[in-house]
Scaffold this motif. Structure first.
Motif, PDB file in Angstrom:
ATOM      1  N   GLN A   1       9.521  -4.185   5.355  1.00 11.91           N
ATOM      2  CA  GLN A   1       9.527  -5.085   5.638  1.00 11.91           C
ATOM      3  C   GLN A   1       9.524  -6.524   4.765  1.00 11.91           C
ATOM      4  OE1 GLN A   1       4.877  -4.640   6.604  1.00 11.91           O
ATOM      5  NE2 GLN A   1       5.728  -4.100   9.343  1.00 11.91           N
ATOM      6  N   VAL A   2       9.664  -7.279   5.570  1.00 11.74           N
ATOM      7  CA  VAL A   2       9.723  -8.823   4.665  1.00 11.74           C
ATOM      8  C   VAL A   2       8.523 -10.033   4.379  1.00 11.74           C
ATOM      9  CG1 VAL A   2      11.089 -10.665   4.190  1.00 11.74           C
ATOM     10  CG2 VAL A   2      12.784  -8.970   4.843  1.00 11.74           C
ATOM     11  N   ILE A   3       8.221 -10.028   3.299  1.00 14.46           N
ATOM     12  CA  ILE A   3       6.944 -10.689   3.375  1.00 14.46           C
ATOM     13  C   ILE A   3       7.956 -12.262   2.530  1.00 14.46           C
ATOM     14  CG2 ILE A   3       4.967  -9.237   3.223  1.00 14.46           C
ATOM     15  CD1 ILE A   3       4.688  -9.732   0.553  1.00 14.46           C
ATOM     16  N   GLU A   4       6.376 -13.784   2.225  1.00 15.02           N
ATOM     17  CA  GLU A   4       6.921 -14.399   1.318  1.00 15.02           C
ATOM     18  C   GLU A   4       5.936 -14.021   0.238  1.00 15.02           C
ATOM     19  OE1 GLU A   4       7.884 -18.225   2.612  1.00 15.02           O
ATOM     20  OE2 GLU A   4       6.523 -18.995   1.212  1.00 15.02           O
ATOM     21  N   LEU A   5       6.564 -13.985  -1.041  1.00 15.49           N
ATOM     22  CA  LEU A   5       5.814 -14.120  -2.489  1.00 15.49           C
ATOM     23  C   LEU A   5       5.991 -15.037  -3.234  1.00 15.49           C
ATOM     24  CD1 LEU A   5       3.790 -12.026  -3.697  1.00 15.49           C
ATOM     25  CD2 LEU A   5       6.300 -10.943  -5.085  1.00 15.49           C
ATOM     26  N   ASN A   6       4.822 -15.824  -3.679  1.00 12.50           N
ATOM     27  CA  ASN A   6       5.475 -17.099  -3.754  1.00 12.50           C
ATOM     28  C   ASN A   6       6.416 -17.382  -3.677  1.00 12.50           C
ATOM     29  OD1 ASN A   6       3.057 -16.399  -5.608  1.00 12.50           O
ATOM     30  ND2 ASN A   6       4.289 -14.691  -6.308  1.00 12.50           N
ATOM     31  N   GLY A   7       7.076 -17.952  -2.571  1.00 12.26           N
ATOM     32  CA  GLY A   7       8.190 -19.210  -2.019  1.00 12.26           C
ATOM     33  C   GLY A   7       9.013 -18.292  -1.981  1.00 12.26           C
ATOM     34  N   LEU A   8       8.877 -16.907  -2.047  1.00 11.45           N
ATOM     35  CA  LEU A   8      10.649 -15.996  -2.583  1.00 11.45           C
ATOM     36  C   LEU A   8      10.218 -15.167  -1.191  1.00 11.45           C
ATOM     37  CD1 LEU A   8      11.389 -15.683  -5.910  1.00 11.45           C
ATOM     38  CD2 LEU A   8      12.144 -18.010  -4.782  1.00 11.45           C
ATOM     39  N   SER A   9      11.217 -14.985  -0.572  1.00 10.06           N
ATOM     40  CA  SER A   9      11.361 -14.180   0.599  1.00 10.06           C
ATOM     41  C   SER A   9      11.206 -12.147  -0.065  1.00 10.06           C
ATOM     42  CB  SER A   9      12.229 -13.998   1.632  1.00 10.06           C
ATOM     43  OG  SER A   9      13.136 -13.627   2.456  1.00 10.06           O
ATOM     44  N   GLN A  10      10.866 -11.418   0.250  1.00 13.84           N
ATOM     45  CA  GLN A  10      10.075 -10.280  -0.478  1.00 13.84           C
ATOM     46  C   GLN A  10      10.298  -9.557  -0.049  1.00 13.84           C
ATOM     47  OE1 GLN A  10       9.751  -9.650  -3.984  1.00 13.84           O
ATOM     48  NE2 GLN A  10      10.281  -7.908  -3.446  1.00 13.84           N
ATOM     49  N   ILE A  11      11.078  -8.320  -0.050  1.00  7.72           N
ATOM     50  CA  ILE A  11      11.411  -7.179   1.195  1.00  7.72           C
ATOM     51  C   ILE A  11       9.624  -6.322   0.184  1.00  7.72           C
ATOM     52  CG2 ILE A  11      13.078  -4.642   1.707  1.00  7.72           C
ATOM     53  CD1 ILE A  11      15.640  -6.444   1.082  1.00  7.72           C
ATOM     54  N   LEU A  12       9.655  -6.135   1.428  1.00  4.79           N
ATOM     55  CA  LEU A  12       8.389  -5.140   0.343  1.00  4.79           C
ATOM     56  C   LEU A  12       9.086  -3.481   0.668  1.00  4.79           C
ATOM     57  CD1 LEU A  12       5.408  -5.561   2.929  1.00  4.79           C
ATOM     58  CD2 LEU A  12       6.140  -5.917   0.363  1.00  4.79           C
ATOM     59  N   TRP A  13       8.977  -2.973  -0.997  1.00  6.73           N
ATOM     60  CA  TRP A  13       9.582  -1.340  -1.401  1.00  6.73           C
ATOM     61  C   TRP A  13       8.448  -0.400  -1.209  1.00  6.73           C
ATOM     62  CZ3 TRP A  13      14.331  -1.515  -0.800  1.00  6.73           C
ATOM     63  CH2 TRP A  13      15.142  -2.382  -0.808  1.00  6.73           C
ATOM     64  N   PRO A  14       8.339   0.556  -1.629  1.00  4.26           N
ATOM     65  CA  PRO A  14       7.670   2.090  -2.441  1.00  4.26           C
ATOM     66  C   PRO A  14       7.301   1.825  -2.951  1.00  4.26           C
ATOM     67  CG  PRO A  14       9.498   3.237  -1.367  1.00  4.26           C
ATOM     68  CD  PRO A  14      10.393   1.575  -0.852  1.00  4.26           C
ATOM     69  N   ILE A  15       6.392   2.341  -3.695  1.00  2.50           N
ATOM     70  CA  ILE A  15       5.474   2.227  -5.143  1.00  2.50           C
ATOM     71  C   ILE A  15       6.527   2.857  -5.957  1.00  2.50           C
ATOM     72  CG2 ILE A  15       4.254   2.668  -6.642  1.00  2.50           C
ATOM     73  CD1 ILE A  15       1.826   2.914  -4.715  1.00  2.50           C
ATOM     74  N   HIS A  16       7.794   2.318  -7.318  1.00  2.00           N
ATOM     75  CA  HIS A  16       8.574   2.773  -7.420  1.00  2.00           C
ATOM     76  C   HIS A  16       8.712   2.254  -8.929  1.00  2.00           C
ATOM     77  CE1 HIS A  16      10.005  -1.571  -6.310  1.00  2.00           C
ATOM     78  NE2 HIS A  16      11.158  -0.515  -7.250  1.00  2.00           N
ATOM     79  N   CYS A  17       9.171   3.356  -9.976  1.00  2.00           N
ATOM     80  CA  CYS A  17       9.504   2.509 -12.045  1.00  2.00           C
ATOM     81  C   CYS A  17       8.217   1.844 -12.439  1.00  2.00           C
ATOM     82  CB  CYS A  17      10.429   1.656 -11.407  1.00  2.00           C
ATOM     83  SG  CYS A  17      11.724   2.554 -11.436  1.00  2.00           S
ATOM     84  N   VAL A  18       6.539   2.302 -11.889  1.00  2.00           N
ATOM     85  CA  VAL A  18       5.407   2.211 -12.864  1.00  2.00           C
ATOM     86  C   VAL A  18       6.407   2.094 -13.798  1.00  2.00           C
ATOM     87  CG1 VAL A  18       3.630   2.150 -12.413  1.00  2.00           C
ATOM     88  CG2 VAL A  18       4.293   2.259 -10.561  1.00  2.00           C
ATOM     89  N   GLN A  19       5.452   1.199 -14.920  1.00  2.00           N
ATOM     90  CA  GLN A  19       5.525   1.220 -16.126  1.00  2.00           C
ATOM     91  C   GLN A  19       5.092   2.457 -16.802  1.00  2.00           C
ATOM     92  OE1 GLN A  19       3.802  -2.677 -17.589  1.00  2.00           O
ATOM     93  NE2 GLN A  19       5.697  -3.742 -16.880  1.00  2.00           N
ATOM     94  N   GLY A  20       5.306   3.549 -17.565  1.00  2.00           N
ATOM     95  CA  GLY A  20       4.770   4.609 -17.878  1.00  2.00           C
ATOM     96  C   GLY A  20       4.802   5.888 -17.584  1.00  2.00           C
ATOM     97  N   THR A  21       5.344   6.055 -15.873  1.00  2.00           N
ATOM     98  CA  THR A  21       5.490   7.226 -15.571  1.00  2.00           C
ATOM     99  C   THR A  21       6.176   7.555 -15.538  1.00  2.00           C
ATOM    100  OG1 THR A  21       6.621   5.863 -13.285  1.00  2.00           O
ATOM    101  CG2 THR A  21       3.924   6.200 -13.798  1.00  2.00           C
ATOM    102  N   TRP A  22       6.862   8.828 -15.062  1.00  2.00           N
ATOM    103  CA  TRP A  22       8.730   9.515 -15.407  1.00  2.00           C
ATOM    104  C   TRP A  22       9.007   9.329 -14.666  1.00  2.00           C
ATOM    105  CZ3 TRP A  22      11.301  12.825 -11.581  1.00  2.00           C
ATOM    106  CH2 TRP A  22      11.906  13.194 -12.105  1.00  2.00           C
ATOM    107  N   GLY A  23       9.063   8.572 -13.584  1.00  2.00           N
ATOM    108  CA  GLY A  23       9.299   7.686 -12.332  1.00  2.00           C
ATOM    109  C   GLY A  23      10.531   6.848 -12.872  1.00  2.00           C
ATOM    110  N   ALA A  24      10.071   6.099 -13.895  1.00  2.00           N
ATOM    111  CA  ALA A  24      10.625   4.918 -15.282  1.00  2.00           C
ATOM    112  C   ALA A  24      11.242   5.149 -15.495  1.00  2.00           C
ATOM    113  CB  ALA A  24       9.677   3.362 -15.197  1.00  2.00           C
ATOM    114  N   GLU A  25      11.399   6.394 -16.214  1.00  2.00           N
ATOM    115  CA  GLU A  25      12.038   6.707 -17.297  1.00  2.00           C
ATOM    116  C   GLU A  25      13.968   6.393 -16.643  1.00  2.00           C
ATOM    117  OE1 GLU A  25      11.014  10.433 -19.354  1.00  2.00           O
ATOM    118  OE2 GLU A  25       8.976   9.759 -19.280  1.00  2.00           O
ATOM    119  N   LEU A  26      14.766   6.586 -17.659  1.00  2.00           N
ATOM    120  CA  LEU A  26      15.947   6.928 -17.941  1.00  2.00           C
ATOM    121  C   LEU A  26      16.328   8.323 -17.585  1.00  2.00           C
ATOM    122  CD1 LEU A  26      17.667   4.113 -20.253  1.00  2.00           C
ATOM    123  CD2 LEU A  26      16.608   3.551 -17.788  1.00  2.00           C
ATOM    124  N   VAL A  27      16.978   8.775 -16.671  1.00  2.00           N
ATOM    125  CA  VAL A  27      17.590  10.088 -16.265  1.00  2.00           C
ATOM    126  C   VAL A  27      17.926  10.477 -17.444  1.00  2.00           C
ATOM    127  CG1 VAL A  27      18.797  11.339 -15.272  1.00  2.00           C
ATOM    128  CG2 VAL A  27      17.791   8.854 -14.471  1.00  2.00           C
TER     129      VAL A  27
END
Ligand code: VGL
Ligand code: ZN
Length: 215
Positions: free
Chosen positions: A70-96
């Protein structure tokens, strides 16, 4: 070897963008071996890393009743909403791990401000803050950048467009990118947009031939 004024930018080669990740890019894993064959051709290699705090405004989960896509407005910019991803310090955020990281001299993190997303490795989506990557590259005499990684229709595209705007000659390494294609044709349209803005499009084998390396 390519000349010293050319740098390689590896965009978001992180676990969460692989097919098994939180924001899966179809065939995203296929770009890793291609990246590894290209890296030895460059004297300067930098990487970008999507690096969100858990409360990031681009996560659907942080907005009541909202779903990814879905698309929302985030601080004046159009923003596509994503699943939670690349959270700082998590394994998913590490370079492969399979990525040949030995010659990466700098990693530029982006998307750290919860109030604004950052697809490009150079600037946030509102062009409000720089990551410092353009300045860093220019200080080292880089005038040309080659871009590969994930995802073609988001972070790769906006990194290419900002690179051109910053005055770099930019080449997209087409077979070393994969896209999300939320809407069918997004990836193809992204490539057309990048070309229209002045980017060159090449294959990894063409580049390796130029560099005097085997494909
Ligand atoms: C990306 C969506 C959200 C990307 C990052 O790396 O292309 N896409 N965050
Ligand atoms: Zn992100």
């Amino acid at each position: 070897m390519l000349p010293a004024h050319v740098a390689l930018i590896l965009v978001d080669l992180q676990y969460d963008f692989l097919p098994t990740g939180m924001l899966p890019v179809p065939e995203g894993d296929r770009v890793i071996p291609v990246a590894n064959t290209l890296i030895p051709a460059y004297r300067t290699v930098v990487a970008t890393q999507d690096w969100h705090p858990a409360n990031h405004g681009s996560f659907a989960a942080n907005h009541p009743w909202r779903k990814p896509g879905q698309v929302i407005e985030l601080n004046g910019l159009s923003q596509i909403l994503w699943p939670i991803h690349c959270v700082q310090g998590t394994w998913g955020a590490e370079l492969v791990d399979e990525l040949d990281q030995q010659t990466i001299t700098r990693i530029f993190q982006k998307g750290t401000d919860p109030e604004i997303d950052s697809y490009s490795g150079f600037y946030d989506n509102g062009h409000r803050k720089s990551t410092g990557m353009a300045e860093w590259l220019k200080e080292r005499g880089i005038t040309e950048v080659h871009v590969l990684g994930l995802a073609t229709d988001y972070c790769v595209k906006f990194t290419v467009l900002d690179g051109l705007q910053e005055g770099f000659a930019v080449t997209l390494i087409r077979d070393a990118t994969r896209g999300v294609d939320l809407t069918e044709g997004d990836v193809d349209r992204a490539v057309v947009d990048m070309q229209g803005a002045g980017a060159q499009v090449q294959t990894s084998s063409e580049l390796l031939a130029t560099a005097g390396l085997e494909a």
